[in-house]
Design an enzyme around this catalytic site. Sequence first.
Site, mmCIF file in Angstrom:
data_model
loop_
_atom_site.group_PDB
_atom_site.id
_atom_site.type_symbol
_atom_site.label_atom_id
_atom_site.label_comp_id
_atom_site.label_asym_id
_atom_site.label_seq_id
_atom_site.Cartn_x
_atom_site.Cartn_y
_atom_site.Cartn_z
ATOM 1 N N CYS A 217 -6.894 -24.860 -64.983
ATOM 2 C CA CYS A 217 -7.971 -23.906 -65.203
ATOM 3 C C CYS A 217 -9.262 -24.576 -64.775
ATOM 4 O O CYS A 217 -9.250 -25.725 -64.348
ATOM 5 C CB CYS A 217 -8.088 -23.596 -66.695
ATOM 6 N N ARG B 151 -9.486 -22.190 -59.263
ATOM 7 C CA ARG B 151 -8.566 -22.883 -60.156
ATOM 8 C C ARG B 151 -7.739 -21.906 -60.999
ATOM 9 O O ARG B 151 -6.986 -22.323 -61.872
ATOM 10 C CB ARG B 151 -9.342 -23.822 -61.073
ATOM 11 N N TRP C 37 -5.579 -20.203 -65.368
ATOM 12 C CA TRP C 37 -4.328 -19.944 -64.642
ATOM 13 C C TRP C 37 -3.225 -20.216 -65.651
ATOM 14 O O TRP C 37 -3.083 -21.343 -66.141
ATOM 15 C CB TRP C 37 -4.210 -20.866 -63.433
ATOM 16 N N ASN D 201 -8.490 -27.600 -69.665
ATOM 17 C CA ASN D 201 -7.721 -27.597 -68.414
ATOM 18 C C ASN D 201 -6.674 -28.693 -68.534
ATOM 19 O O ASN D 201 -7.010 -29.837 -68.823
ATOM 20 C CB ASN D 201 -8.676 -27.886 -67.235
ATOM 21 N N GLY D 202 -5.400 -28.324 -68.324
ATOM 22 C CA GLY D 202 -4.334 -29.324 -68.406
ATOM 23 C C GLY D 202 -3.190 -28.801 -69.234
ATOM 24 O O GLY D 202 -3.086 -27.592 -69.471
ATOM 25 N N GLU E 152 5.687 -22.990 -42.873
ATOM 26 C CA GLU E 152 4.320 -22.598 -43.224
ATOM 27 C C GLU E 152 4.138 -21.085 -43.057
ATOM 28 O O GLU E 152 3.495 -20.429 -43.879
ATOM 29 C CB GLU E 152 3.323 -23.386 -42.361
ATOM 30 N N LYS F 248 3.044 -18.433 -45.880
ATOM 31 C CA LYS F 248 1.858 -17.589 -45.701
ATOM 32 C C LYS F 248 2.211 -16.139 -45.978
ATOM 33 O O LYS F 248 1.516 -15.466 -46.702
ATOM 34 C CB LYS F 248 1.358 -17.771 -44.258
ATOM 35 N N GLU G 204 3.098 -15.489 -49.768
ATOM 36 C CA GLU G 204 2.051 -15.638 -50.778
ATOM 37 C C GLU G 204 1.026 -14.510 -50.739
ATOM 38 O O GLU G 204 0.474 -14.155 -51.767
ATOM 39 C CB GLU G 204 1.375 -17.024 -50.745
ATOM 40 N N HIS H 201 24.755 -21.976 -39.979
ATOM 41 C CA HIS H 201 25.385 -22.604 -41.148
ATOM 42 C C HIS H 201 25.130 -21.819 -42.439
ATOM 43 O O HIS H 201 25.200 -22.378 -43.526
ATOM 44 C CB HIS H 201 24.885 -24.043 -41.293
ATOM 45 N N LYS I 187 -5.905 -21.397 -56.097
ATOM 46 C CA LYS I 187 -6.210 -22.206 -54.913
ATOM 47 C C LYS I 187 -5.835 -23.661 -55.146
ATOM 48 O O LYS I 187 -5.322 -24.336 -54.278
ATOM 49 C CB LYS I 187 -7.716 -22.076 -54.625
HETATM 50 C C1 G6P Z 1 -1.825 -24.201 -53.881
HETATM 51 C C2 G6P Z 1 -2.427 -23.336 -52.796
HETATM 52 C C3 G6P Z 1 -1.825 -23.681 -51.440
HETATM 53 C C4 G6P Z 1 -2.003 -25.161 -51.163
HETATM 54 C C5 G6P Z 1 -1.399 -26.008 -52.279
HETATM 55 C C6 G6P Z 1 -1.739 -27.478 -52.115
HETATM 56 O O1 G6P Z 1 -0.501 -23.856 -54.072
HETATM 57 O O2 G6P Z 1 -2.214 -21.971 -53.090
HETATM 58 O O3 G6P Z 1 -2.479 -22.934 -50.434
HETATM 59 O O4 G6P Z 1 -1.413 -25.489 -49.946
HETATM 60 O O5 G6P Z 1 -1.926 -25.594 -53.536
HETATM 61 O O6 G6P Z 1 -3.118 -27.621 -52.264
HETATM 62 P P1 G6P Z 1 -3.928 -28.852 -51.720
HETATM 63 O O7 G6P Z 1 -5.342 -28.591 -52.170
HETATM 64 O O8 G6P Z 1 -3.338 -30.062 -52.378
HETATM 65 O O9 G6P Z 1 -3.796 -28.890 -50.260
#
Ligand code: G6P
Length: 612
Positions: free
Chosen positions: A2, A28, A76, A102-103, A484, A488, A491, A507, A607
């Site tokens: 958070c 966060r 969060w 937070n934690g 990736e 994308k 998400e 496979h 994020k």
């Molecule tokens: C979260 C974000 C991702 C990101 C990941 C790692 O899951 O939604 O977009 O790639 O964290 O974050 P970082 O800041 O360590 O790259």
Amino acid sequence: MCGVVGFVSKHGLAQKNVLRGLSCLEYRGYDSTGFACIDQQSRLHIQKVVGSLNNLIPALEAKSIDGTIAIGHTRWATHGMATLENAHPHTDCGQSLALIHNGIIENHQILRKQLQQQGHTFTSESDSEVIAHLAETFIQEQLRPSAILQKLSETLQGAYAYIILSQNFPNQLLIARNRSPLCLAIGKDGIFVASDPLAFPEQVDQMLFLPDKSYAVVTHNEYQIFDFVGNLLDVQLEKADKLVVVSGKGDYEHYMLKEIFEQKQAILRTLYEYKSGQTIQERLGLSTQAIKELEEITIVGCGTSFHAGLIGQFFLESIAQVATTVQLGSEFRHKTFLPRKKSVCIAISQSGQTADTLEAVELVKQHKVPVVALTNVAQSSLARESNGLLVTQAGPEIAVASTKAFSTQVATLYWLAHQIALVKGLIDNTSMLQVEQDLEAVASMLEANIAVHKDSIVADLDLYVSFKNYIFLGRHVTYPFALEAALKLKEISYIFSQAYSAGELKHGPLALVDATVPVILFSHPDESIYKKIVANAQEVKARKGFLIVFACQGQEELLELADKSFIMQTGPALLSPLAMTGVMQFFCYVLAKKMGRSIDKPRNLAKSVTVE
Ligand code: G6P
């Protein structure tokens, strides 16, 4: 996991500053938001809402509560659903204090039981609430604020950064941290506390990061920081970084779209930064000898940063000739780490705050292996924990789905592999210049490719959104790129998508393929790899799969097999994922938009994930 923010002001009202800080911490989490203050009559007010700050502001306006001391929280959800009861601030039985955290408090269950046996009543499922009730018992014992914090540090296990606001100490914030970040800044009108310096106003020019395992008592003009043993610490103030200015969305509908289109400039800025100033030895914190003798590189990261690392592995092995492994931060701790003597770890994290990556770094350091941070935030926890530092110049990335951070990470790893090769004498300065020119050219291709394909993607959106699942395939460097792409798409659109190495199709995943399942295949410029990719495309078509290809120029055979195709300018083969990045992200973006998704803040995500 958070964001926390607090402000003790000299005379002004604190609410405005706390809400402004909160708006910068929503990366966060945004499951719920809360505010608490003590007013001029020493009354405690708490206001919380489910959802983001947009919901909190009208609720606060309706009540017009404010004071000279206030705290705010953006959540969060980890322990307990995203409900009002579980929203912070939490309070004690006497409702005389407000707590934000937070934690994760790891021993919360046992503490909760003990406190309940003592007669405390809990109103939430949150692990954090135990801190409020514990603080209440210590206040009842008439302990001073520093003694309360000391006792809490002896009792609580797990990761935490918390702030307590109490009617018993109406002019003080009680703060502490263990693993979760917390920083403090001196303002003209008072003192700010927050999870991240981003939350501090621009006028603030002096700040400090609380050392790990420390607590502090903060008034409007003083603070004293102690370690968990109770020793007073002398923590130097540093200059606050003024570069972290979050500009708006401009003419773009979403931050994600803006950030997709910022990638070319972000890559160019990143390269410019690397070409000027420090040497590679200074950046990595390694001597020439140490670079020459490198036997092994361990990359750690999570999410998109992990995928950038997987692509970088190809660069470091084939160009720098150093054996490289790539590990997920969250898995690393469960493995046996057997580093060779001459080893280095590259920790990749856009935010530099991801708990799993930080935890992996701590383990690496226990083995005396030097750590190089590859991050977008120069003042992040990761940057401060590391021996070396490579800072991408992507600028603040606001959308949860990573775009420009990814492309600048990939560009950095390509540049780094060549720098190591240069130090080792594997390439010369002329080749290095060519590498930088190639990167600049591919940054332009990334953008040009979007311009070429965006209209045709939009024209077929009805078809693309009609599919329920997507399979992504790639080979060699385009395999981690497929991972990736699948991340994308899932998400931001919530469409189930999964990536496989194209060679693995036969496979197992082939069992999923029929006319209703689209397969997005990322090709590769290398002739020998391309041939195998064509064979994989044939396998898809033989099962009537709907084939969408990202092809390189001149790959006619593949184009003939495709139901839909996007022809890419790609530059050097190893950089083909970078050249395809913009179109892939744009594809996912417009699909999610068509489906009406909350693109910048997808459901259930954050994020920056600051819990393990
Ligand atoms: C979260 C974000 C991702 C990101 C990941 C790692 O899951 O939604 O977009 O790639 O964290 O974050 P970082 O800041 O360590 O790259």
